[in-house]
Design an enzyme around this catalytic site. Structure first.
Site, PDB file in Angstrom:
ATOM      1  N   GLY A 325      55.790 -31.594  32.222  1.00  0.00           N
ATOM      2  CA  GLY A 325      54.679 -30.788  32.696  1.00  0.00           C
ATOM      3  C   GLY A 325      54.415 -31.033  34.182  1.00  0.00           C
ATOM      4  O   GLY A 325      55.327 -31.394  34.942  1.00  0.00           O
ATOM      5  N   SER A 326      53.137 -30.900  34.551  1.00  0.00           N
ATOM      6  CA  SER A 326      52.786 -30.915  35.978  1.00  0.00           C
ATOM      7  C   SER A 326      53.064 -32.241  36.666  1.00  0.00           C
ATOM      8  O   SER A 326      53.064 -32.310  37.893  1.00  0.00           O
ATOM      9  CB  SER A 326      51.309 -30.577  36.135  1.00  0.00           C
ATOM     10  OG  SER A 326      51.058 -29.336  35.534  1.00  0.00           O
ATOM     11  N   THR A 327      53.249 -33.323  35.879  1.00  0.00           N
ATOM     12  CA  THR A 327      53.534 -34.592  36.537  1.00  0.00           C
ATOM     13  C   THR A 327      54.815 -34.497  37.346  1.00  0.00           C
ATOM     14  O   THR A 327      55.008 -35.220  38.310  1.00  0.00           O
ATOM     15  CB  THR A 327      53.689 -35.721  35.500  1.00  0.00           C
ATOM     16  OG1 THR A 327      54.753 -35.368  34.603  1.00  0.00           O
ATOM     17  CG2 THR A 327      52.428 -35.949  34.720  1.00  0.00           C
TER      18      THR A 327
END
Lengths: 612, 360
Positions: A325-327
Site C-alpha cells: 500500500g501507501s507505505t
C-alpha cells in the site's frame, strides 16, 4: 536273628562283579556324555549363549538431552525446559493376562477406565515398534508417587523424568520462537540412524526449527541390567547426555509481549527493529497458538479448529508478503528524487483522480487534495501525486529502486519460511503472463498496489535504512550462542547489506515527509503522535479487492476488508526504533494500525509498560 | 557297644574328600543363589546336622542297626507317613519349625531293604522269590511317592530296577522288558499320553521344542541353557551370574542349582563337579566290588545307583539331554531331607569301606 558276617563262599560274587563291570562302563558312558554336552554348551556355543544372556538382561536406555535455552536480550527465558514425568510400559512384560492385570492397576491409579486405557496402550504399542511404549505424559506428582509405591506390583512400568519444553511467553512468541513436537513415523525412519527415538522432539518452526542443530543436545546412553521382572538392578555403564547449546537473542521479550497484546484479537504482525544496526527487537504475529499444546498433540477437532480459523493462527504474518500500500510511496518518491524527474517543491493538483489515457485512477480521497508538493503528498498520502510521479519514473526505474531497497528477496534474517515478496517488472510480466507490461500497472505499483508484494520485515528493514542515513542492514536477532557452561561459542553483529541508492538530501526530504505524516495538520498517521518525542511514520491501506467505488472497510465482509499498515520510527532527530504494524483486514492504516504504534511508542519512551 | 571307634581308620578317604568338595561347592552355590540369604544359612545348618548323621552312620555297627526288624518297622512307619501325605495331597510332612520330605528317606529304606533281601537269599541268579520280594517291597513305596511326587517315584523305580539288574536279572529278560515297553508305548502311547497330567505332558513337549514354548513350559530349559552356556570356560565369577542374580533362573536353589554353578564357575568348575560326582559314584561302586561282605556290597551298590540316577537326571535335564525332572542334585540343591539322606548314605558307605579287608 543276627546279621553277623559269616565266612561262606559268596554265591553271587561272580555275577555281581561281572555286572558291576558293565555298570561301571555304563556310568562312564553317561558321565562322558554329560561332559561332552557341557563342553558343547559352554565352549563351542558359549559365545552364542553369552550374547543371548546379554540380550536378555542388558538393556540400553537412552537418556534424553535437554534442549538448549533461548534467552532474550535481558536474559529472560523465551524457551527453556521443565521436568515432566512420563509413564512408559515395556511391551515385553506388559502383555497377556499379566499385562491386563498391570493395566487394570494402572487404570485405577490414573483414574481412567480399563478398556480405554488398554486400547490406548495397544495403539501406542503398534507405533513404538518394540520399544518402550509411552502411555501418559505430564503426570501429577501424586500419580507418580502412587505408581512408585506400587512399583513391585507393576513390573515393566517405568516413570521417566523428561525435560519438557517450556515457553514463558506462550502464544505471544509462538511465531518467533516456534515450537517442538514429537517426531513422526516418516521422520523417524529418516533420522533413526542419527540416534533419534520414537519419543524425541523436533523443532518445527521459528527459532526452534532454524537452530534445531544447535539447540538439540546429544543423547546419553545408559547400560543397565534388567531382571526377569523388568526391574533395573544395576547400572553397568553410562554416557551422560550433552545439553544443547543456548542462544541469546537481541529480541526483547517485554516488547514482544506488549506488541502481541496490542494486537488483541486482530490478525496481524508487528516488527520492531533498531535502525542503528538492524537488530530485531520483536517479531510478532497474531493470533498465535500456545506452543505447549504441540507437546501433547491435538485432537482432530482442536486441529481442525486451528487450521480453519480465518485468522490463520499458524501463519507468521511478519514474514509473509502482502501489498504494502501507501507505505511503498517512499520508494517511489526516492526514485523520483534521485532520477530528478520531479522537484520536491513542484506542486501537482489532485482533483481526486488521475487520468491515464481512457482509464481513471482514483485517489483515496474522492474529493481531492488540491495542490500538493512532495512533503504534503507524503503527509496526506495523495495517490494522484504518486500516480503522476510513478508514470514519470517508469516501471524499470521503480523496480530497480525497489530491489535496491531490499524488496523482492528475503531480508537475510534466515528465518524459516520467510517470503521474498514480489517486485514486478516488464520481464516478470512477460514471463508469467506472456503479455507485455501495461502503463497503468506502473501507476498501481507506484502506490504499493498491483502485483507488488512485501513483508512487514522487509518494510522494517527498508525504513531503518531510510532513517539511519541509508545503511541497509540485514535484520539479525542471534547475539550469542553459548554452551551449558556459559562458554561463548559464537557471537554475531550487524551485517551491512549495502546502501540505499539515495543522496542524504533525498533521505532528509523523505524523513521530513514522514514526520509531517504523523505531526502535520492533515497527516494520515496522527494517531501515532506523541507529546514529548517526535515520531515519523507512514500509513498504508492495501486494497484487497478492486472496487469501482470506495466503500468503508467496516461495511465489507472481513475477508474483503483492506489491510492496514503503519510504519514508524522515533525519535525523529536520532532514530533508535523502527516499528512496522500490519493489521490484516484491519481497514484504514491511519485508524487501524497507527494507534497501535502510538500506544507502543508512548510506553517505549515513557518506560511504563503495561501489557493491556 | 554300637560304635567301634577303634575301627575309624581304614575308611575310604577319597569318598570323604569328594563329599567334602561337593559340600563346599554346594555351600558356595547356595551362598550365591540366595545372595547370602536365609536359605544359605539354613543349608549350612543342614550340612552341620548332616555331618553328625554322617559320623553316626560311619561309626555304628550297621549290621546290628540295620536289622530286618528295625528296617521293616521303619518301612511300615514310612508307608504310613506317605499315606498321610497322599491323603493330604502334599509332598511335605510339616512339623512345627521344619518340613520333611519323606520321599528322600524312602530311597534309603528301599536301598536297605533291597540289600537285605539280596543278602539273605539263597543261590545265584534272580529266582522268583527274590524278584517277588523286591517287587512287593518297592511297589508300595513307588506308588505312594509317585502319587504326590512323580519324579521321586520315578527315582525309586530306577533304584528298584538297578537292584533287579544286579540281582541277576537275565539279559534276555532285560531285552524282553525293553522290547515289550517299546511295543506297549507304541500301541498304548496315545492312551498313556492322555493319562499324564498336563504339566507332565508339557515337560516332554518343552524338551522336544523349547523355543516353541519359550514363554511358559520351555522357559526353564531355555534359561538353564543360557545360564550354562554363558558360563563359557572360566565362568562369570562367584555371585556374578547374570541369570541367577537377575532371577531369570527359576528354581535356582533346588532343581537348577547346577545351572547357577555352571554359569558362575564356567566349564572348569562345572566339569570339576561332574567329575567329582563321577569319581564318587565310581569309588562307591569300587567299594561294592571289593568289600567281601554281601550286605555292605549291596548297600554300596544301592547308594551308588541312587547318586547316579539323581546326578544323571538332574544334570541331564539342565544340559537338555533329558526332559527336565524335579529331582534334587546331591549336596548342591537346597533341601534338608535331601542333605540328611545323602549324608547318611555317605556315612554308610564310609562305614562299609572300613571293612574292605576285615575278616572276622
Amino acid at each position: 536273628m543276627s546279621l553277623r558276617y559269616q565266612r561262606v563262599p559268596d554265591p553271587d560274587r561272580d555275577i555281581l562283579e561281572r555286572r558291576l563291570r558293565l555298570i561301571s562302563l555304563f556310568v562312564i558312558f553317561v558321565f562322558a556324555g554329560l561332559l561332552l554336552k557341557l563342553f558343547f554348551l559352554q565352549i563351542i556355543k558359549g559365545p552364542y549363549y553369552r550374547e543371548l544372556a546379554q540380550k536378555r538382561s542388558l538393556r540400553v536406555i537412552s537418556l534424553p538431552a535437554p534442549r538448549g535455552n533461548i534467552y532474550d536480550r535481558r536474559g529472560l527465558l523465551l524457551a527453556g525446559n521443565t521436568p515432566s514425568f512420563a509413564l512408559f510400559l515395556d511391551p515385553r512384560l506388559v502383555k497377556g493376562k499379566k499385562g491386563d492385570a498391570i493395566l487394570q492397576r494402572l487404570a485405577q491409579i490414573l483414574g481412567e477406565d480399563f478398556p480405554s486405557l488398554k486400547q490406548r496402550y495397544l495403539i501406542a504399542r503398534r507405533k513404538s515398534a518394540g520399544n518402550q511404549v509411552l502411555l501418559a505424559e505430564d503426570l501429577d506428582r501424586d500419580v507418580v508417587a502412587r505408581i512408585e509405591a506400587r512399583r513391585y506390583f507393576l513390573p515393566g512400568v517405568e516413570i521417566k523424568v523428561e525435560p519438557r519444553r517450556f515457553y514463558p511467553l506462550g502464544e505471544a512468541a509462538f511465531h518467533l520462537v516456534g515450537y517442538v513436537s514429537r517426531i513422526n513415523a516418516k521422520e523417524l525412519q529418516r533420522l533413526a540412524s542419527q540416534g533419534f527415538g520414537p519419543d524425541d522432539f523436533l523443532g518445527r518452526s521459528g527459532l526452534e526449527a532454524q537452530f534445531e542443530r544447535l539447540l538439540r543436545g546429544k543423547k546419553g546412553r545408559r547400560l543397565v541390567e534388567v531382571d526377569a521382572l523388568g526391574r533395573i538392578r544395576r547400572v553397568v555403564a553410562e554416557e551422560p547426555p550433552q545439553i544443547g547449546k543456548s542462544i541469546l537473542l537481541t529480541i526483547d521479550s517485554i516488547f514482544e509481549k506488549v506488541a502481541y497484546n496490542l494486537l488483541e484479537d486482530r490478525s496481524g504482525a508487528i516488527v520492531l527493529l533498531d535502525p542503528r544496526d538492524g537488530r530485531l527487537l520483536a517479531l510478532v504475529s497474531a493470533p498465535g497458538v500456545d506452543p505447549h499444546r504441540f507437546l501433547k498433540g491435538f485432537s482432530f477437532e482442536e486441529w481442525k479448529k486451528i487450521t480453519t480459523d480465518i485468522k490463520h493462527p499458524l501463519l507468521n504474518k511478519a514474514i509473509l508478503a502482502y501489498h504494502p500500500g501507501s507505505t511503498f510511496k517512499l520508494v517511489t518518491a526516492m526514485a523520483a528524487l534521485e532520477k530528478r524527474v520531479i522537484s520536491p517543491t513542484k506542486e501537482i493538483f489532485c482533483p481526486g483522480f488521475y487520468r491515464l489515457g481512457r482509464r481513471v485512477f482514483r485517489c483515496w480521497r474522492s474529493w481531492g487534495h488540491g495542490k500538493v508538493d512532495l512533503i504534503k503528498a507524503i503527509e496526506v498520502s495523495c495517490d494522484t501525486y504518486f500516480y503522476r510521479v510513478g508514470e514519470l519514473v517508469g516501471i524499470d526505474t521503480l523496480s530497480q529502486f525497489a530491489r535496491a531497497c531490499g524488496f523482492g528477496r528475503p531480508t537475510g534474517l534466515g528465518f524459516p519460511g520467510e517470503k521474498s515478496g514480489l517486485v514486478p517488472d516488464r520481464a516478470w510480466k512477460l514471463r508469467v503472463f506472456k503479455v507485455p507490461w501495461q502503463k497503468g500497472e506502473t501507476l498501481n505499483v507506484a502506490i504499493g498496489q498491483g502485483a507488488l508484494m512485501a513483508t512487514p520485515l522487509q518494510l522494517a528493514k527498508f525504513l531503518a535504512a531510510v532513517v539511519n542515513g541509508g545503511h541497509l542492514y540485514k535484520p539479525w536477532y542471534v547475539y550469542q550462542v553459548f554452551d551449558p557452561y556459559g562458554e561463548i561459542l559464537e557471537e554475531y553483529g550487524p551485517k551491512l547489506e549495502g546502501n540505499l541508492p539515495a543522496h542524504p538530501n533525498t533521505l532528509r526530504l523523505l524523513k521530513k515527509g514522514l514526520v509531517a505524516a504523523v505531526n502535520g495538520k492533515e497527516g494520515t498517521g496522527k494517531a501515532a503522535k506523541l507529546e514529548k518525542v517526535t515520531v515519523g511514520g507512514k500509513t498504508g491501506t492495501a486494497q484487497i479487492v478492486g472496487m469501482k467505488k470506495r466503500i468503508k472497510s467496516e461495511k465489507l465482509p472481513y475477508l474483503k476488508r483492506d489491510h492496514a499498515w503503519f510504519i514508524a520510527y522515533a525519535p525523529a532527530s536520532k532514530p533508535e526504533i523502527v516499528m512496522v504494524v500490519f493489521v490484516e483486514h484491519g481497514g484504514h492504516g491511519g485508524s487501524a494500525a497507527a494507534p497501535l504504534a502510538g500506544k507502543f511508542l508512548k510506553m517505549y519512551f515513557e518506560g511504563r509498560w503495561s501489557s493491556s | 557297644m554300637v560304635f567301634k571307634l577303634k575301627k575309624f581308620g581304614g575308611i575310604s578317604w577319597s569318598v570323604l574328600l569328594l563329599t567334602f568338595f561337593l559340600l563346599i561347592a554346594g555351600a558356595l552355590n547356595q551362598a550365591s543363589a540366595s545372595m547370602g540369604g536365609i536359605l544359605f544359612k539354613k543349608q549350612l545348618l543342614w550340612f552341620t546336622l548332616g555331618a553328625g548323621l554322617l559320623l553316626f552312620f560311619t561309626l555304628m555297627d550297621y549290621q546290628k542297626i540295620l536289622s530286618p526288624k528295625l528296617i521293616f518297622g521303619g518301612y511300615i512307619l514310612l508307608l504310613n507317613f506317605l499315606l498321610i501325605l497322599v491323603i493330604r495331597h502334599t509332598r511335605w510332612l510339616r512339623l512345627p519349625g521344619l518340613s520333611i520330605q519323606p520321599s528322600e528317606f524312602a530311597k534309603l529304606f528301599l536301598i536297605c531293604l533291597s540289600a537285605l533281601i539280596l543278602y539273605r537269599r539263597e543261590g545265584e541268579g534272580l529266582d522268583g522269590k527274590t524278584f517277588l520280594g523286591l517287587s512287593l517291597l518297592a511297589f508300595p513305596l513307588v506308588v505312594l511317592v509317585a502319587l504326590t511326587d512323580l519324579d521321586q517315584g520315578g527315582m525309586l523305580f530306577l533304584i528298584y530296577l538297578s537292584f533287579l539288574v544286579v540281582a541277576g536279572l537275565p539279559r534276555r529278560w532285560v531285552v524282553v522288558t525293553m522290547v515289550s515297553i517299546g511295543v506297549i508305548a507304541l500301541l498304548m502311547g496315545p492312551y498313556l499320553w492322555g493319562l499324564l497330567k498336563p504339566y507332565q505332558r508339557a515337560r516332554v513337549e518343552a524338551f522336544l521344542n523349547p523355543e516353541a514354548f519359550a514363554l511358559d513350559r520351555g522357559y526353564q530349559i531355555i534359561q538353564a541353557l543360557i545360564a550354562v552356556g554363558s558360563g563359557g570356560l572360566k565362568g562369570l565369577g562367584f555371585k556374578e551370574g547374570l541369570s541367577s542374580r537377575l532371577n531369570y533362573l527359576p528354581e535356582k536353589h533346588t532343581d537348577l542349582a547346577f545351572a547357577v554353578w555352571a554359569e558362575e564357575w564356567g566349564f572348569i568348575g562345572a566339569s570339576l563337579v561332574i567329575l567329582a560326582y563321577f569319581f564318587l559314584i565310581y569309588q562307591i561302586l569300587n567299594i561294592a566290588a571289593r568289600v567281601r561282605e554281601p550286605l555292605g556290597r549291596y548297600l554300596c551298590y544301592g547308594v551308588a545307583s541312587m547318586f547316579f540316577w539323581e546326578v544323571f537326571i538332574n544334570i541331564g535335564g539342565i544340559l537338555h539331554l533329558l526332559p527336565v525332572a524335579s529331582v534334587p542334585l546331591p549336596f548342591l540343591s537346597y533341601g534338608g531331607s535331601s542333605v540328611l539322606a545323602n549324608m547318611a548314605a555317605i556315612g554308610l558307605v564310609l562305614n562299609i569301606s572300613r571293612r574292605r579287608y576285615s575278616f572276622r
